[in-house]
Structure formats: structure tokens, C-alpha cells
Design a protein around this motif. Structure first.
Motif, short mmCIF file in Angstrom:
data_model
loop_
_atom_site.label_atom_id
_atom_site.label_comp_id
_atom_site.label_asym_id
_atom_site.label_seq_id
_atom_site.Cartn_x
_atom_site.Cartn_y
_atom_site.Cartn_z
N GLU A 46 -12.64 64.32 -40.03
CA GLU A 46 -12.37 65.29 -39.01
C GLU A 46 -13.32 66.04 -38.55
O GLU A 46 -13.73 66.12 -37.04
N ARG A 47 -14.43 66.69 -39.44
CA ARG A 47 -15.40 67.23 -38.90
C ARG A 47 -16.51 66.48 -37.89
O ARG A 47 -16.69 67.10 -36.89
N ILE A 48 -16.67 64.98 -38.32
CA ILE A 48 -17.57 64.22 -37.73
C ILE A 48 -16.85 64.01 -36.37
O ILE A 48 -17.56 64.15 -35.29
N GLU A 49 -15.75 63.65 -36.36
CA GLU A 49 -15.00 63.62 -34.78
C GLU A 49 -15.06 64.99 -33.93
O GLU A 49 -15.38 64.74 -32.98
N ARG A 50 -14.89 65.87 -34.51
CA ARG A 50 -14.78 67.36 -34.08
C ARG A 50 -16.04 67.57 -33.19
O ARG A 50 -16.35 67.72 -31.93
N ILE A 51 -17.17 67.31 -34.14
CA ILE A 51 -18.67 67.66 -33.59
C ILE A 51 -18.78 66.60 -32.45
O ILE A 51 -19.63 66.74 -31.47
N GLU A 52 -18.73 65.24 -32.79
CA GLU A 52 -19.06 64.36 -31.65
C GLU A 52 -18.23 64.47 -30.44
O GLU A 52 -19.00 64.48 -29.26
N ASN A 53 -16.98 64.97 -30.50
CA ASN A 53 -16.60 65.43 -29.30
C ASN A 53 -16.85 67.01 -28.64
O ASN A 53 -16.43 67.11 -27.62
N SER A 54 -17.51 67.63 -29.34
CA SER A 54 -18.27 68.73 -28.82
C SER A 54 -19.61 68.68 -28.11
O SER A 54 -19.82 69.58 -27.43
N LEU A 55 -19.97 67.55 -28.15
CA LEU A 55 -21.19 67.39 -27.51
C LEU A 55 -21.34 66.33 -26.49
O LEU A 55 -20.58 65.20 -26.35
N LEU A 56 -21.89 66.57 -25.42
CA LEU A 56 -22.36 65.58 -24.47
C LEU A 56 -23.50 64.65 -24.60
O LEU A 56 -24.50 65.46 -25.07
N ALA A 57 -23.19 63.45 -24.15
CA ALA A 57 -24.53 62.51 -24.24
C ALA A 57 -25.68 63.06 -23.49
O ALA A 57 -25.69 63.09 -22.21
N PRO A 58 -26.72 63.10 -24.13
CA PRO A 58 -27.96 63.83 -23.04
C PRO A 58 -28.39 63.12 -22.25
O PRO A 58 -29.33 63.65 -21.37
N CYS A 59 -28.28 61.88 -22.13
CA CYS A 59 -28.86 61.21 -20.96
C CYS A 59 -28.15 61.06 -19.67
O CYS A 59 -28.78 60.96 -18.70
N CYS A 60 -26.97 61.66 -19.56
CA CYS A 60 -26.14 61.91 -18.25
C CYS A 60 -25.48 63.05 -18.30
O CYS A 60 -25.11 63.62 -17.25
N TYR A 61 -24.95 63.53 -19.47
CA TYR A 61 -24.31 64.95 -19.62
C TYR A 61 -22.79 64.63 -18.93
O TYR A 61 -22.41 65.48 -18.48
N ALA A 62 -22.48 63.31 -18.92
CA ALA A 62 -21.22 62.99 -18.40
C ALA A 62 -19.81 62.68 -19.27
O ALA A 62 -18.89 62.69 -18.81
N GLU A 63 -20.31 62.26 -20.35
CA GLU A 63 -19.06 61.94 -21.54
C GLU A 63 -19.67 62.36 -22.66
O GLU A 63 -20.74 62.40 -23.08
N ALA A 64 -18.65 62.55 -23.84
CA ALA A 64 -18.78 62.93 -24.95
C ALA A 64 -19.37 61.96 -25.82
O ALA A 64 -19.35 60.79 -25.56
N VAL A 65 -20.44 62.58 -26.91
CA VAL A 65 -20.86 61.46 -27.69
C VAL A 65 -20.13 60.67 -28.33
O VAL A 65 -20.45 59.45 -28.67
N SER A 66 -18.94 61.11 -28.76
CA SER A 66 -17.87 60.15 -29.43
C SER A 66 -17.65 58.95 -28.62
O SER A 66 -17.24 57.96 -29.10
N ARG A 67 -17.80 59.07 -27.18
CA ARG A 67 -17.54 57.69 -26.55
C ARG A 67 -18.48 57.11 -25.73
O ARG A 67 -18.34 55.97 -25.14
N HIS A 68 -19.61 57.82 -25.53
CA HIS A 68 -20.66 56.98 -24.66
C HIS A 68 -21.42 56.16 -25.61
O HIS A 68 -21.61 56.09 -26.96
N ASN A 69 -21.92 55.18 -25.01
CA ASN A 69 -22.56 54.13 -25.54
C ASN A 69 -24.08 53.84 -25.17
O ASN A 69 -24.73 52.96 -25.79
N SER A 70 -24.77 54.95 -25.04
CA SER A 70 -26.15 55.04 -24.70
C SER A 70 -26.74 55.03 -26.19
O SER A 70 -26.13 55.37 -27.20
#
Length: 101
Positions: free
Chosen positions: A29-53
Motif C-alpha cells: 500500500e505504501r509503495i503504491e501510494r508513493i509511486e502515485n504521488s510522484l510524476l516521472a521527471p522525464c516529462c512530468y506528465a504521468e505518475a511514476v506508477s504508470r510511466h515506462n521511462s
């Protein structure tokens, strides 16, 4: 498409190794919450949890490892704020301008 599926399987396998075969429900739960709290810094368009960069994959690995090590959510988020600035957060911190006097 096949490349994305293979990359997803690879990432999933690596995450299982780092997180352990059976992370606790609280850790997951914590891992998912943190991943969803952050944007992928390559484009700042999608959450880290879903981005494939590459950087998002690295961040997911780091987050999982840090949660297992016992770092707090705040420590993890602060690390990424120092690396990438406040823009890395999906939601801003503190009161917004229309709430403050």
C-alpha cells in the motif's frame, strides 16, 4: 506493443526480487501510494506508477527498496524533491494561495 509487454514483465520480475516475493499489505500500500504521488521527471506528465521511462522504472525500484528498509514516506518524497524539485509531486504541498490570507 510486444516490447512494452516484455518491459513490463521484466520490471515486474525485478520488483518482485527487490520487494521480496510477498511484501506485506502495508508495504504494498505504501509503495503504491508513493509511486502515485510522484510524476516521472522525464516529462512530468504521468505518475511514476504508470510511466515506462527508464527513470520511472528506477524510481519504482528505489521506492520499493526504501520502503523495505523502513524509510518513511516523507523521507522518500523529500529525496525526490531534492533531486527534481517540487514539480515532481503530483499534488502541491501546503496551503494553496486561495486558502491562505
Amino acid at each position: 506493443m510486444v516490447k512494452n509487454i516484455l518491459a513490463g514483465l521484466l520490471v515486474g520480475g525485478v520488483l518482485c526480487l527487490i520487494r521480496g516475493a510477498n511484501p506485506t499489505a502495508d508495504q504494498r500500500e505504501r509503495i503504491e501510494r508513493i509511486e502515485n504521488s510522484l510524476l516521472a521527471p522525464c516529462c512530468y506528465a504521468e505518475a511514476v506508477s504508470r510511466h515506462n521511462s527508464e527513470v520511472a522504472v528506477q524510481m519504482r525500484l528505489e521506492i520499493a527498496a526504501w520502503v523495505k528498509e523502513g524509510k518513511s514516506d516523507r523521507e522518500i518524497l523529500n529525496t525526490y524533491k531534492k533531486l527534481y524539485g517540487l514539480r515532481v509531486l503530483r499534488e502541491p504541498e501546503g496551503p494553496t494561495w486561495w486558502w491562505s490570507n
